[in-house]
Structure formats: structure tokens, C-alpha cells
Design a protein around this motif. Structure first.
Motif, PDB file in Angstrom:
ATOM      1  N   LEU A 188      91.330  33.958  37.965  1.00 42.90           N
ATOM      2  CA  LEU A 188      91.245  34.041  36.508  1.00 42.90           C
ATOM      3  C   LEU A 188      91.066  35.487  36.053  1.00 42.90           C
ATOM      4  CD1 LEU A 188      89.043  30.952  35.539  1.00 42.90           C
ATOM      5  CD2 LEU A 188      91.513  31.253  35.224  1.00 42.90           C
ATOM      6  N   ILE A 189      90.245  36.227  36.788  1.00 45.12           N
ATOM      7  CA  ILE A 189      90.020  37.635  36.441  1.00 45.12           C
ATOM      8  C   ILE A 189      91.293  38.449  36.666  1.00 45.12           C
ATOM      9  CG2 ILE A 189      88.757  39.729  37.047  1.00 45.12           C
ATOM     10  CD1 ILE A 189      86.363  37.985  37.705  1.00 45.12           C
ATOM     11  N   VAL A 190      91.945  38.197  37.810  1.00 43.13           N
ATOM     12  CA  VAL A 190      93.143  38.967  38.163  1.00 43.13           C
ATOM     13  C   VAL A 190      94.277  38.707  37.183  1.00 43.13           C
ATOM     14  CG1 VAL A 190      94.924  39.318  39.903  1.00 43.13           C
ATOM     15  CG2 VAL A 190      92.531  39.097  40.591  1.00 43.13           C
ATOM     16  N   PHE A 191      94.587  37.435  36.963  1.00 45.70           N
ATOM     17  CA  PHE A 191      95.702  37.125  36.071  1.00 45.70           C
ATOM     18  C   PHE A 191      95.327  37.346  34.609  1.00 45.70           C
ATOM     19  CE2 PHE A 191      96.904  34.752  39.910  1.00 45.70           C
ATOM     20  CZ  PHE A 191      98.160  35.299  40.094  1.00 45.70           C
ATOM     21  N   GLY A 192      94.033  37.232  34.305  1.00 40.99           N
ATOM     22  CA  GLY A 192      93.576  37.576  32.959  1.00 40.99           C
ATOM     23  C   GLY A 192      93.782  39.054  32.678  1.00 40.99           C
ATOM     24  N   SER A 193      93.528  39.886  33.694  1.00 38.71           N
ATOM     25  CA  SER A 193      93.738  41.331  33.536  1.00 38.71           C
ATOM     26  C   SER A 193      95.215  41.649  33.365  1.00 38.71           C
ATOM     27  CB  SER A 193      93.173  42.088  34.746  1.00 38.71           C
ATOM     28  OG  SER A 193      93.869  41.764  35.928  1.00 38.71           O
ATOM     29  N   LEU A 194      96.075  40.905  34.072  1.00 40.88           N
ATOM     30  CA  LEU A 194      97.521  41.114  33.940  1.00 40.88           C
ATOM     31  C   LEU A 194      97.988  40.764  32.528  1.00 40.88           C
ATOM     32  CD1 LEU A 194     100.359  41.669  35.072  1.00 40.88           C
ATOM     33  CD2 LEU A 194     100.418  39.288  35.825  1.00 40.88           C
ATOM     34  N   ILE A 195      97.547  39.621  32.031  1.00 42.36           N
ATOM     35  CA  ILE A 195      97.935  39.195  30.682  1.00 42.36           C
ATOM     36  C   ILE A 195      97.386  40.168  29.642  1.00 42.36           C
ATOM     37  CG2 ILE A 195      97.657  37.385  28.934  1.00 42.36           C
ATOM     38  CD1 ILE A 195      97.579  35.371  31.288  1.00 42.36           C
ATOM     39  N   GLY A 196      96.132  40.598  29.836  1.00 42.57           N
ATOM     40  CA  GLY A 196      95.533  41.555  28.907  1.00 42.57           C
ATOM     41  C   GLY A 196      96.283  42.876  28.895  1.00 42.57           C
ATOM     42  N   ALA A 197      96.668  43.349  30.088  1.00 42.45           N
ATOM     43  CA  ALA A 197      97.415  44.604  30.180  1.00 42.45           C
ATOM     44  C   ALA A 197      98.766  44.481  29.488  1.00 42.45           C
ATOM     45  CB  ALA A 197      97.598  44.991  31.645  1.00 42.45           C
ATOM     46  N   PHE A 198      99.427  43.331  29.659  1.00 47.64           N
ATOM     47  CA  PHE A 198     100.726  43.102  29.023  1.00 47.64           C
ATOM     48  C   PHE A 198     100.595  43.113  27.504  1.00 47.64           C
ATOM     49  CE2 PHE A 198     103.818  40.138  27.175  1.00 47.64           C
ATOM     50  CZ  PHE A 198     105.005  40.740  27.557  1.00 47.64           C
ATOM     51  N   ILE A 199      99.560  42.433  26.991  1.00 43.01           N
ATOM     52  CA  ILE A 199      99.343  42.389  25.543  1.00 43.01           C
ATOM     53  C   ILE A 199      99.091  43.792  24.991  1.00 43.01           C
ATOM     54  CG2 ILE A 199      97.770  41.600  23.737  1.00 43.01           C
ATOM     55  CD1 ILE A 199      97.379  39.039  25.372  1.00 43.01           C
ATOM     56  N   LEU A 200      98.266  44.576  25.697  1.00 42.85           N
ATOM     57  CA  LEU A 200      97.971  45.942  25.251  1.00 42.85           C
ATOM     58  C   LEU A 200      99.222  46.817  25.268  1.00 42.85           C
ATOM     59  CD1 LEU A 200      94.524  46.606  26.960  1.00 42.85           C
ATOM     60  CD2 LEU A 200      94.977  46.299  24.525  1.00 42.85           C
ATOM     61  N   ALA A 201     100.064  46.613  26.282  1.00 47.60           N
ATOM     62  CA  ALA A 201     101.314  47.381  26.358  1.00 47.60           C
ATOM     63  C   ALA A 201     102.213  47.051  25.170  1.00 47.60           C
ATOM     64  CB  ALA A 201     102.033  47.080  27.673  1.00 47.60           C
ATOM     65  N   MET A 202     102.311  45.767  24.824  1.00 48.27           N
ATOM     66  CA  MET A 202     103.134  45.354  23.685  1.00 48.27           C
ATOM     67  C   MET A 202     102.574  45.898  22.369  1.00 48.27           C
ATOM     68  SD  MET A 202     105.773  43.718  24.758  1.00 48.27           S
ATOM     69  CE  MET A 202     105.760  44.987  26.033  1.00 48.27           C
ATOM     70  N   VAL A 203     101.251  45.855  22.232  1.00 46.93           N
ATOM     71  CA  VAL A 203     100.617  46.404  21.027  1.00 46.93           C
ATOM     72  C   VAL A 203     100.937  47.888  20.897  1.00 46.93           C
ATOM     73  CG1 VAL A 203      98.402  46.976  19.960  1.00 46.93           C
ATOM     74  CG2 VAL A 203      98.747  44.708  20.944  1.00 46.93           C
ATOM     75  N   SER A 204     100.894  48.604  22.023  1.00 52.45           N
ATOM     76  CA  SER A 204     101.153  50.046  22.015  1.00 52.45           C
ATOM     77  C   SER A 204     102.595  50.357  21.643  1.00 52.45           C
ATOM     78  CB  SER A 204     100.833  50.645  23.390  1.00 52.45           C
ATOM     79  OG  SER A 204      99.492  50.411  23.740  1.00 52.45           O
ATOM     80  N   VAL A 205     103.512  49.492  22.075  1.00 54.22           N
ATOM     81  CA  VAL A 205     104.924  49.703  21.764  1.00 54.22           C
ATOM     82  C   VAL A 205     105.153  49.651  20.256  1.00 54.22           C
ATOM     83  CG1 VAL A 205     107.226  48.656  21.932  1.00 54.22           C
ATOM     84  CG2 VAL A 205     105.820  48.914  23.974  1.00 54.22           C
ATOM     85  N   PHE A 206     104.513  48.690  19.594  1.00 59.21           N
ATOM     86  CA  PHE A 206     104.715  48.517  18.155  1.00 59.21           C
ATOM     87  C   PHE A 206     103.747  49.345  17.311  1.00 59.21           C
ATOM     88  CE2 PHE A 206     106.469  44.611  20.023  1.00 59.21           C
ATOM     89  CZ  PHE A 206     107.734  44.627  19.458  1.00 59.21           C
TER      90      PHE A 206
END
Length: 198
Positions: A15-33
Motif C-alpha cells: 500500500l505504501i509502495v503503490f500509494g507513493s507511485l500514485i501520489g508521484a504520478f498525481i504530482l507530476a500531472m499537477v506540475s505539467v498543468f
């Protein structure tokens, strides 16, 4: 080989590992926009991605001893090679080059998306992406090349941004973009080396 020990590994806290992956993806998308937020999202992204990469690297290293060190060396070797090729203007981010690299990158993303959908319905990933067959290794080589060529786009963005005097927050945005490419390149190196060692 008969009698040879096989190493297996599991993720202790999925949960921690895949939660970190999902969180990183969301932050990357936020940064793009929202590039102005990159100075904040970039740091948190690096921390979350570090958790994910640490876990994935551990899994690979248990199965293939020393593969992480090889992947790190290969990743930075490619980075330096691309930097030299860009600095010497052997590779340039011409409009045609940019279109080709972006098109190939989106093609790979759709390939991975299709593989994910396939695995959801069948419970297994397509063999041409995961096996150690010549076709699978060839596909991984192509993906590594495309990931490496994305570095040229990053270098070009950084150089042109500096020349145009873009706002300071764009430095963070450019650094995040470069980090995203290096993470992708490293993961693809792991996949390629694991297939070769099989």
C-alpha cells in the motif's frame, strides 16, 4: 539449472509502495498543468518516487544480483552520452525530431495502457512485453532508445528556457521534467537487463 537456488522477493508494504507511485504520478500531472507549483511538487515527487524506486530496485536485485548497479551505471552512461551528443549538436531538437520523439513516446504509453487493460481481463501481461524472447528484448531496446531521446528534448527545453530568461519557477519545472525522463530510463534499463539475464 537443477538444484540451483532461486531468489524471490515480495513487497512488505504494498500500500505504501503503490500509494507513493500514485501520489508521484498525481504530482507530476499537477506540475505539467501548473508549472508554478513545480518548486513544491518536485520535492515531494522526488521523495515519493524514491520510495517506489527503492522497493522496485530491491525486488530486481534479489532476483538478479547486481542488476541495480548495472542499471544505474547504464542510465547515467546514456545520460552523459546524450548530453555530449546534444552539446556537440550531433543530435538537435528540430521540429521533425521533436514530433518523432513525442509520437514514439505516446505510442509507448498507449502500448503500456493496452498491456494494463489486457492484464486486467486475463490476469497476465502480454508475453511480448514481459518474456525474455528476442522480440521482447528488441521492444525493450526500442523503448530505452526513445527514453534516451527524450533527454534531448529536456536539454533543449532547459537551454532555450535559459536563453529566453523564463521565470525562476521554470527551473524547477525543467528539473522535474529531466527527473521524470531519468526515472523512466532507469526503469526501462532494469526491464531490459532482467530480460537479457534471463
Amino acid at each position: 539449472l537443477p538444484g540451483e537456488a532461486t531468489a524471490t522477493a515480495t513487497i512488505d508494504s504494498p500500500l505504501i509502495v503503490f500509494g507513493s507511485l500514485i501520489g508521484a504520478f498525481i504530482l507530476a500531472m499537477v506540475s505539467v498543468f501548473k508549472p508554478k507549483l513545480a518548486r513544491f511538487t518536485g520535492v515531494v515527487y522526488a521523495l515519493l518516487e524514491g520510495v517506489f524506486l527503492g522497493a522496485i530496485s530491491h525486488l530486481y536485485n534479489v532476483q538478479f544480483d547486481g542488476i541495480v548497479a548495472q542499471a544505474i551505471l547504464a542510465t547515467f552512461g546514456v545520460f552523459l552520452a546524450m548530453l555530449v551528443l546534444y552539446g556537440l549538436r550531433i543530435l538537435r531538437a528540430t521540429p521533425r525530431f521533436v514530433k518523432g520523439v513525442i509520437g514514439a513516446t505516446f505510442g509507448i504509453m498507449f502500448l503500456y495502457l493496452g498491456s494494463l487493460i489486457f492484464s486486467l481481463f486475463t490476469g497476465d501481461s502480454p508475453s511480448f512485453l514481459t518474456s525474455a524472447s528476442p522480440l521482447s528484448i528488441g521492444i525493450s531496446v526500442v523503448i530505452v532508445i526513445v527514453a534516451a531521446l527524450n533527454l534531448i528534448l529536456d536539454f533543449d527545453f532547459i537551454e532555450k528556457g535559459s536563453a529566453r530568461g523564463l521565470p525562476a519557477y521554470m527551473d524547477w519545472y525543467a528539473a522535474l521534467g529531466l527527473m521524470l525522463t531519468l526515472v523512466w530510463l532507469y526503469l526501462e534499463m532494469l526491464r531490459l537487463l532482467s530480460k537479457i539475464r534471463q
